[in-house]
Design a protein around this motif. Structure first.
Motif, PDB file in Angstrom:
ATOM      1  N   HIS A  82     -11.566  24.626   9.658  1.00 30.14           N
ATOM      2  CA  HIS A  82     -12.005  23.585   8.726  1.00 30.14           C
ATOM      3  C   HIS A  82     -10.929  22.504   8.743  1.00 30.14           C
ATOM      4  O   HIS A  82      -9.859  22.680   8.138  1.00 30.14           O
ATOM      5  CB  HIS A  82     -12.173  24.167   7.318  1.00 30.14           C
ATOM      6  CG  HIS A  82     -13.270  25.184   7.237  1.00 30.14           C
ATOM      7  ND1 HIS A  82     -13.209  26.307   6.445  1.00 30.14           N
ATOM      8  CD2 HIS A  82     -14.473  25.235   7.871  1.00 30.14           C
ATOM      9  CE1 HIS A  82     -14.333  27.004   6.589  1.00 30.14           C
ATOM     10  NE2 HIS A  82     -15.109  26.371   7.450  1.00 30.14           N
ATOM     11  N   GLU A  85      -8.509  21.347   5.932  1.00 32.63           N
ATOM     12  CA  GLU A  85      -7.563  22.320   5.377  1.00 32.63           C
ATOM     13  C   GLU A  85      -6.267  22.189   6.189  1.00 32.63           C
ATOM     14  O   GLU A  85      -5.958  23.008   7.060  1.00 32.63           O
ATOM     15  CB  GLU A  85      -8.193  23.717   5.416  1.00 32.63           C
ATOM     16  CG  GLU A  85      -9.466  23.722   4.561  1.00 32.63           C
ATOM     17  CD  GLU A  85     -10.385  24.925   4.767  1.00 32.63           C
ATOM     18  OE1 GLU A  85      -9.936  25.930   5.357  1.00 32.63           O
ATOM     19  OE2 GLU A  85     -11.543  24.853   4.326  1.00 32.63           O
ATOM     20  N   HIS A 216      -6.728  29.078   6.733  1.00 32.32           N
ATOM     21  CA  HIS A 216      -7.567  28.219   5.883  1.00 32.32           C
ATOM     22  C   HIS A 216      -6.824  27.776   4.631  1.00 32.32           C
ATOM     23  O   HIS A 216      -5.768  28.302   4.288  1.00 32.32           O
ATOM     24  CB  HIS A 216      -8.810  28.990   5.421  1.00 32.32           C
ATOM     25  CG  HIS A 216      -9.812  29.219   6.499  1.00 32.32           C
ATOM     26  ND1 HIS A 216     -11.019  28.584   6.555  1.00 32.32           N
ATOM     27  CD2 HIS A 216      -9.771  30.032   7.589  1.00 32.32           C
ATOM     28  CE1 HIS A 216     -11.690  28.977   7.618  1.00 32.32           C
ATOM     29  NE2 HIS A 216     -10.949  29.862   8.272  1.00 32.32           N
ATOM     30  N   GLU A 217      -7.469  26.809   3.935  1.00 35.77           N
ATOM     31  CA  GLU A 217      -7.028  26.441   2.592  1.00 35.77           C
ATOM     32  C   GLU A 217      -8.264  26.316   1.712  1.00 35.77           C
ATOM     33  O   GLU A 217      -9.387  26.161   2.207  1.00 35.77           O
ATOM     34  CB  GLU A 217      -6.299  25.098   2.607  1.00 35.77           C
ATOM     35  CG  GLU A 217      -4.972  25.161   3.342  1.00 35.77           C
ATOM     36  CD  GLU A 217      -4.077  23.998   2.963  1.00 35.77           C
ATOM     37  OE1 GLU A 217      -3.129  24.236   2.192  1.00 35.77           O
ATOM     38  OE2 GLU A 217      -4.334  22.878   3.431  1.00 35.77           O
TER      39      GLU A 217
HETATM   40 ZN    ZN Z   1     -11.726  27.070   5.250  1.00 37.52          ZN
END
Ligand code: ZN
Length: 383
Positions: A82, A85, A216-217
């Motif tokens: 993503h 992120e 991820h974030e």
């Molecule tokens: Zn993510």
């Protein structure tokens, strides 16, 4: 004479269009450029080596291979599933530029959804780029990106789609057909996003990857922050004990990082689908990103790099957010260092459990040392 006037009108309209179209094109093309990576002892491969259908598409992406030369295990690490992120992508770049492997091999992909890095979320107050000034005074520019594949590269979003995991995309979820982390284990003949997933899947199988981390974030409202998801299946269900060893090591460094089982119905997500269909121990970690939630204020370099969002401090003080946020913010360097520390301890605990598949590296230092250095010291100048 009348005809002449008609032509002038057309020319004026064309000129007015160009006034907008030229800057927009410059902006659009700038988002497609490859971001440079500083030198280190690595080999560069492309994901299309594992999924031919990605060749010459905007979704093909670099894989940096760092080999210690000492036989052991193989660790696949990726950021940019993503693109918004940011810490995951920068942690991967920092690893590529600083890592000195001492056992096993490391495959690192900083921009997994390469297409997602070429656009931003419309009407969401996002910005295209942010700058980091390095210790030598040079400036490096990185893209922010969007969590989904660019619709210019994959369109339309179908009203119904069933991925190879069995996940059905219908109703409000149809746009997730452009989400890498919904489409595993992918399909070489599917949509572009599925080809990215298939490339990762084949890489894991062909390179005999033992351990995988998907970085991820999440926004402050998300329930799995400072958390690592683990598919329980690897190595006769030893995966969770390895992850808990990592959690304990991080706790000794005063860093909370709980380990949780991968959801049984998280169909199409990396940790569930790749863990179920490959030999690799699958993990995915999340940090808090203050620029991601709907309450974020003005989006600028300060919010992205220093991570200070007063609206979320207030939300926490009013008891509206479970995740503790104070007014010192959550700078990007702390989140990058947290990802790298988690990876370091995962490799250590995996090696403790499987000495024949050892994987280890030096070159980045402890969490505290990375935070002290800052992004300006951790990232290397491009020469
Ligand atoms: Zn993510």
């Amino acid at each position: 004479m009348k005809k002449f006037a008609y032509l002038w009108k057309n020319a004026l309209v064309l000129l007015a269009v160009l006034v907008f179209a030229i800057p927009a094109s410059v902006d659009f093309l700038a988002m497609q450029k490859r971001e440079p990576v500083a030198k280190n002892d690595y080999e560069v491969r492309m994901l299309s080596e594992y999924c031919e259908g990605l060749k010459d598409t905007p979704a093909d992406t670099e894989i940096y291979v760092l080999d210690s030369g000492v036989p052991g295990g193989t660790f696949l690490i990726f950021g940019g599933t993503h693109p918004n992120e940011t810490a995951g992508m920068l942690a991967a770049v920092s690893l590529v530029e600083n890592m000195k492997p001492t056992a096993g091999r490391f495959f690192i992909i900083p921009w997994l959804n390469k297409s997602g890095f070429t656009h931003t979320s419309p009407l969401d107050g996002m910005q295209d780029f942010f700058d980091i000034t390095l210790d030598d005074g040079s400036v490096r520019t990185f893209r922010v990106g969007n969590r989904l594949t660019n619709p210019v590269h994959q369109w339309p979003d179908r009203t119904y789609y069933e991925g190879t995991s069995g996940r059905k995309l219908v109703g409000t979820e149809t746009a997730e057909i452009r989400n890498v982390n919904r489409m595993y284990y992918g399909d070489p003949d599917g949509v572009l996003t599925e080809k990215v997933c298939w490339g990762v899947y084949q890489l894991i199988l062909k390179e005999n990857v033992n351990l995988t981390m998907d970085m991820h974030e999440g926004s402050p409202e998300f329930l799995y922050l400072d958390c690592t998801m683990v598919n329980e299946k690897a190595d006769n269900n030893t995966a969770m004990s390895i992850a808990q060893g990592m959690s304990l090591d991080m706790e000794f460094d005063d860093l909370t990082m709980r380990a949780e089982f991968s959801g049984m119905k998280s169909y199409g997500l990396s940790h569930r689908s790749l863990g179920d269909n490959t030999q690799s121990m699958m993990t995915l970690m999340e940090t808090y990103n203050p620029s991601m939630g709907p309450l974020h204020g003005k989006m600028d370099d300060d919010l992205i790099i220093n991570g200070n969002e007063p609206n979320y401090v207030e939300a926490y003080q009013r008891g509206l957010n479970y995740f503790k946020i104070d007014d010192s913010g959550y700078p990007l360097i702390n989140r990058v260092a947290r990802h790298i520390t988690c990876i370091f301890y995962l490799a250590k605990n995996y090696t403790d459990a499987h000495p024949d598949r050892a994987m280890a590296f030096e070159g980045l230092g402890s969490y505290e040392e990375m935070v002290q250095k800052g992004l300006g010291g951790l990232l290397k100048p491009i020469k």
